[in-house]
Design a protein around this motif. Structure first.
Motif, PDB file in Angstrom:
ATOM      1  N   UNK A  49       0.840  -1.199   0.000  1.00  0.00           N
ATOM      2  CA  UNK A  49       0.000   0.000   0.000  1.00  0.00           C
ATOM      3  C   UNK A  49       0.874   1.247   0.000  1.00  0.00           C
ATOM      4  N   UNK A  50       1.879   1.255   0.869  1.00  0.00           N
ATOM      5  CA  UNK A  50       2.777   2.406   0.941  1.00  0.00           C
ATOM      6  C   UNK A  50       3.458   2.640  -0.403  1.00  0.00           C
ATOM      7  N   UNK A  51       3.910   1.560  -1.039  1.00  0.00           N
ATOM      8  CA  UNK A  51       4.592   1.699  -2.332  1.00  0.00           C
ATOM      9  C   UNK A  51       3.658   2.257  -3.392  1.00  0.00           C
ATOM     10  N   UNK A  52       2.429   1.757  -3.464  1.00  0.00           N
ATOM     11  CA  UNK A  52       1.482   2.234  -4.477  1.00  0.00           C
ATOM     12  C   UNK A  52       1.135   3.697  -4.261  1.00  0.00           C
ATOM     13  N   UNK A  53       0.853   4.066  -3.014  1.00  0.00           N
ATOM     14  CA  UNK A  53       0.503   5.458  -2.717  1.00  0.00           C
ATOM     15  C   UNK A  53       1.685   6.372  -3.028  1.00  0.00           C
ATOM     16  N   UNK A  54       2.867   5.949  -2.657  1.00  0.00           N
ATOM     17  CA  UNK A  54       4.047   6.776  -2.901  1.00  0.00           C
ATOM     18  C   UNK A  54       4.319   6.934  -4.392  1.00  0.00           C
ATOM     19  N   UNK A 287      -4.176   0.021  -9.497  1.00  0.00           N
ATOM     20  CA  UNK A 287      -3.851  -0.122 -10.917  1.00  0.00           C
ATOM     21  C   UNK A 287      -2.387   0.261 -11.183  1.00  0.00           C
ATOM     22  N   UNK A 288      -1.518  -0.252 -10.331  1.00  0.00           N
ATOM     23  CA  UNK A 288      -0.081  -0.029 -10.479  1.00  0.00           C
ATOM     24  C   UNK A 288       0.552  -1.320 -10.999  1.00  0.00           C
ATOM     25  N   UNK A 289       1.380  -1.264 -12.035  1.00  0.00           N
ATOM     26  CA  UNK A 289       2.045  -2.476 -12.515  1.00  0.00           C
ATOM     27  C   UNK A 289       2.862  -3.125 -11.407  1.00  0.00           C
ATOM     28  N   UNK A 290       2.776  -4.457 -11.275  1.00  0.00           N
ATOM     29  CA  UNK A 290       3.479  -5.118 -10.155  1.00  0.00           C
ATOM     30  C   UNK A 290       4.979  -4.850 -10.134  1.00  0.00           C
ATOM     31  N   UNK A 291       5.586  -4.660 -11.305  1.00  0.00           N
ATOM     32  CA  UNK A 291       7.039  -4.459 -11.295  1.00  0.00           C
ATOM     33  C   UNK A 291       7.420  -3.148 -10.615  1.00  0.00           C
ATOM     34  N   UNK A 292       6.476  -2.205 -10.510  1.00  0.00           N
ATOM     35  CA  UNK A 292       6.774  -0.926  -9.873  1.00  0.00           C
ATOM     36  C   UNK A 292       6.742  -1.016  -8.352  1.00  0.00           C
ATOM     37  N   UNK A 293       6.195  -2.121  -7.817  1.00  0.00           N
ATOM     38  CA  UNK A 293       6.208  -2.332  -6.363  1.00  0.00           C
ATOM     39  C   UNK A 293       7.121  -3.500  -6.007  1.00  0.00           C
ATOM     40  N   UNK A 294       7.996  -3.871  -6.937  1.00  0.00           N
ATOM     41  CA  UNK A 294       9.018  -4.860  -6.635  1.00  0.00           C
ATOM     42  C   UNK A 294       8.714  -6.284  -7.016  1.00  0.00           C
ATOM     43  N   UNK A 295       7.568  -6.547  -7.665  1.00  0.00           N
ATOM     44  CA  UNK A 295       7.230  -7.903  -8.092  1.00  0.00           C
ATOM     45  C   UNK A 295       7.625  -8.042  -9.564  1.00  0.00           C
TER      46      UNK A 295
END
Length: 422
Positions: A49-54, A287-295
């Protein structure tokens, strides 16, 4: 006659919509089905959640934001408009434009609404913009069916008395950016709508923390062949010697006692798979691509650029439009709205890699719809002079009209000459 009265009543009710989601009830924060208390603060402790919001907040805050004026042919940037320094540099004396937009975008993602108080001068022009906390704002209609924003301002937030006052603001005193909502007035919180999914992630994280706090040793039972006189004392003694930091001590069992683990190992309970799935689930919410949160499981060098472009088109663009239209509605004076507009510049995020940009520029240059200065502007370079051909539009010399090409042109010319001779 009854039917006519029914439709009159229906039309009358449509003319006076009521806000059914006023105040903090709109957020529906609370305990999830997994037993976790989910609100905007606890949700931000979940890394996904923190990663997506940031990511979303910093992306909106980092985009160039300008004021433009319509021209007979196109548009031009207006740096001397009073709104330009507010939106581009400092919306108020306490924060930069980046911090202001990052804060409001964070509110929008957590609460579903972003509010800022508009301070105007004597001419009605915007002087300052200050963020307001969404959970202290109540949106209602007065007796004249006009929107009224009631903000609760705490006078002593750090004291014990918690004194407060309610400040009523007119619509022209509030910049309101609503998210997706039921009635078009206020949005609902993505965190509240997805609290069960976030609660599962919180529960899995709590389980993992407890498990490793016990030294990754599952609980179990001690079997004694006889009768234990004081089982509680035995339990406390075992827990003191073989839990937490002492979990890897060597146990010596006396009197024929045996130890048998009871809990299901994390691998059998698919602990890791659950945590991994929840990352994708939370990324799907925003709706954030998983690679942008480290997956990076489903990302590669061949598709990661395409996913980044899709992030701009399908994730950022709707938020950008919400911001632009809300600022156009609230910040521009009525007489300015037909002549000026406010726009984010996302071209830099859509440019692609260096080789793709150069190939695109070459095609545009050779086909006559890009000049050297057009290309240099997109690459943030200074223009070259008119004498050096900076504004020339060129076409490839081997391209010509069909009627002027080869044997066809000679035949047409011969027919024309023959007709003239006749």
């Amino acid at each position: 006659m009854k039917i006519l009265r029914f439709f009159e009543k229906f039309i009358h009710s449509r003319d006076k919509p009521k806000n059914e989601l006023s105040g903090t009830l709109q957020y529906y924060f609370g305990r999830s089905a997994a037993g976790q208390t989910v609100n905007q603060r606890t949700a931000m402790q979940v890394t996904a959640v923190y990663a997506c919001v940031r990511i979303l907040a910093e992306s909106i805050a980092g985009l160039p934001l300008h004021v433009y004026r319509y021209k007979d042919k196109g548009k031009e940037m207006v740096a001397d408009h009073p709104l330009y320094p507010l939106l581009h540099d400092e919306p108020n004396p306490e924060m930069t434009s980046f911090i202001f937009r990052e804060t409001l975008m964070g509110h929008l993602l957590l609460y579903g609404n972003a509010y800022a108080q508009i301070i105007r001068d004597g001419y009605g022009r915007v002087k300052w913009l200050y963020p307001l906390m969404p959970d202290r704002m109540d949106v209602q209609r007065d007796e004249g069916e006009q929107l009224v924003y009631t903000y609760t301002r705490y006078l002593d937030e750090f004291g014990g008395k918690q004194r407060y006052e309610e400040v009523k603001l007119r619509p022209d005193q509030v910049l309101h950016i609503p998210g997706l909502g039921y009635d078009g007035l206020i949005g609902y919180s993505p965190i509240a709508m997805a609290k069960n999914a976030i609660g599962v992630s919180m529960a899995a994280e709590e389980f993992g923390s407890t498990f490793f706090a016990n030294g990754a040793t599952p609980s179990g039972l001690l079997e004694h062949p006889g009768v234990v006189k004081d089982p509680e004392k035995l339990r406390q003694s075992w827990h003191a010697q073989f839990s937490g930091k002492n979990s890897h001590n060597v146990a010596v069992l006396e009197e024929g006692m045996t130890y048998k683990p009871m809990s299901v190992p994390p691998n059998d309970a698919q602990f890791l798979e659950t945590r991994k799935f929840q990352i994708d689930e939370i990324a799907r919410i925003f709706r954030v691509p998983p690679h942008m949160v480290g997956d990076l499981d489903k990302s590669s060098f061949s598709n990661i650029e395409q996913q980044s472009l899709e992030f701009v088109k399908y994730t950022l663009n709707p938020w950008v439009i919400r911001w632009e239209q809300a600022m156009h509605k609230a910040l521009l004076l009525p007489g300015e709205k037909q002549h000026y507009f406010i726009k984010f510049n996302v071209d830099g995020l859509l440019r692609g890699d260096y080789q793709s940009r150069m190939n695109g520029y070459a095609i545009g240059r050779q086909n006559g719809w890009l000049s050297a200065n057009d290309i240099r502007e997109m690459e943030n370079l200074n223009p070259i002079s008119e004498e050096e051909g900076g504004n020339l539009y060129l076409i490839n010399g081997n391209m010509t009209k069909l009627k002027d090409a080869g044997l066809f042109a000679n035949k047409q010319q011969a027919i024309q000459n023959g007709g003239n001779n006749d």
